[in-house]
Write a protein that holds these residues in place. Structure first.
Motif, PDB file in Angstrom:
ATOM      1  N   GLY A  63       0.818  -1.271   0.150  1.00 49.88           N
ATOM      2  CA  GLY A  63      -0.147  -0.018  -0.012  1.00 49.88           C
ATOM      3  C   GLY A  63       0.674   1.061   0.074  1.00 49.88           C
ATOM      4  O   GLY A  63       0.592   2.277  -0.676  1.00 49.88           O
ATOM      5  N   ASP A  64       1.938   1.009   0.672  1.00 46.01           N
ATOM      6  CA  ASP A  64       2.894   2.391   0.754  1.00 46.01           C
ATOM      7  C   ASP A  64       3.531   2.774  -0.616  1.00 46.01           C
ATOM      8  O   ASP A  64       3.456   3.835  -1.049  1.00 46.01           O
ATOM      9  N   VAL A  65       3.744   1.562  -1.219  1.00 49.44           N
ATOM     10  CA  VAL A  65       4.196   1.786  -2.695  1.00 49.44           C
ATOM     11  C   VAL A  65       3.315   2.184  -3.474  1.00 49.44           C
ATOM     12  O   VAL A  65       3.696   3.345  -4.089  1.00 49.44           O
ATOM     13  N   VAL A  66       2.276   1.584  -3.467  1.00 45.96           N
ATOM     14  CA  VAL A  66       1.013   2.024  -4.449  1.00 45.96           C
ATOM     15  C   VAL A  66       0.748   3.600  -4.122  1.00 45.96           C
ATOM     16  O   VAL A  66       0.560   4.396  -5.106  1.00 45.96           O
ATOM     17  N   GLN A  67       0.870   4.080  -2.931  1.00 50.89           N
ATOM     18  CA  GLN A  67       0.369   5.533  -2.743  1.00 50.89           C
ATOM     19  C   GLN A  67       1.573   6.413  -3.042  1.00 50.89           C
ATOM     20  O   GLN A  67       1.153   7.309  -3.753  1.00 50.89           O
ATOM     21  N   THR A  68       2.815   5.954  -2.873  1.00 52.32           N
ATOM     22  CA  THR A  68       3.620   6.861  -3.485  1.00 52.32           C
ATOM     23  C   THR A  68       3.758   6.812  -4.819  1.00 52.32           C
ATOM     24  O   THR A  68       3.952   8.261  -5.611  1.00 52.32           O
ATOM     25  N   LEU A  69       3.748   5.598  -5.514  1.00 48.11           N
ATOM     26  CA  LEU A  69       3.459   5.737  -7.179  1.00 48.11           C
ATOM     27  C   LEU A  69       2.439   6.766  -7.537  1.00 48.11           C
ATOM     28  O   LEU A  69       2.512   7.564  -8.519  1.00 48.11           O
ATOM     29  N   ASP A  70       1.411   6.469  -6.861  1.00 48.81           N
ATOM     30  CA  ASP A  70       0.058   7.370  -7.354  1.00 48.81           C
ATOM     31  C   ASP A  70       0.467   8.808  -7.284  1.00 48.81           C
ATOM     32  O   ASP A  70       0.052   9.643  -7.784  1.00 48.81           O
ATOM     33  N   GLY A  71       1.220   9.080  -6.016  1.00 50.12           N
ATOM     34  CA  GLY A  71       1.785  10.711  -5.893  1.00 50.12           C
ATOM     35  C   GLY A  71       2.376  10.897  -6.988  1.00 50.12           C
ATOM     36  O   GLY A  71       2.414  12.148  -7.264  1.00 50.12           O
ATOM     37  N   TRP A  72       3.419  10.290  -7.413  1.00 48.45           N
ATOM     38  CA  TRP A  72       4.297  10.597  -8.437  1.00 48.45           C
ATOM     39  C   TRP A  72       3.657  10.837  -9.797  1.00 48.45           C
ATOM     40  O   TRP A  72       3.950  11.790 -10.428  1.00 48.45           O
ATOM     41  N   ARG A  73       2.773   9.926 -10.292  1.00 47.69           N
ATOM     42  CA  ARG A  73       2.096   9.757 -11.612  1.00 47.69           C
ATOM     43  C   ARG A  73       0.925  10.891 -11.470  1.00 47.69           C
ATOM     44  O   ARG A  73       0.507  11.279 -12.393  1.00 47.69           O
TER      45      ARG A  73
END
Length: 81
Positions: A63-73
């Motif tokens: 979930g942390d990884v997905v949240q970070t990627l969503d923030g970048w994208r």
């Protein structure tokens, strides 16, 4: 002093691939295998790399990884639908 290594029971397809790869490089199959053996031992194994790095289990979740990627994208184009 150099050592000799013998590999038994190589599948025909694998040997044909070695012959092809060696031919592409203009070398013999034994020379190709010598180069590959040297390349293998030049790098640490994964276990050795992890030991050297002192790697410990991560506390990062998927979930942390997905949240970070969503923030970048940024927002998904169809997020408002």
């Amino acid at each position: 002093m150099p050592k000799t290594v013998r590999i038994r029971d190589i599948d025909d397809e694998v040997y044909a691939g070695l012959v092809r790869r060696a031919g592409e490089e203009g070398i013999s199959v034994p020379e190709l295998l010598r180069r590959e053996a040297a390349r293998i031992v030049a790098w640490p194994s994964i276990a050795e790399w992890l030991r050297r790095a002192g790697r410990r289990p991560s506390q990062i979740t998927t979930g942390d990884v997905v949240q970070t990627l969503d923030g970048w994208r940024g927002a998904w184009p169809d997020a408002d639908r």
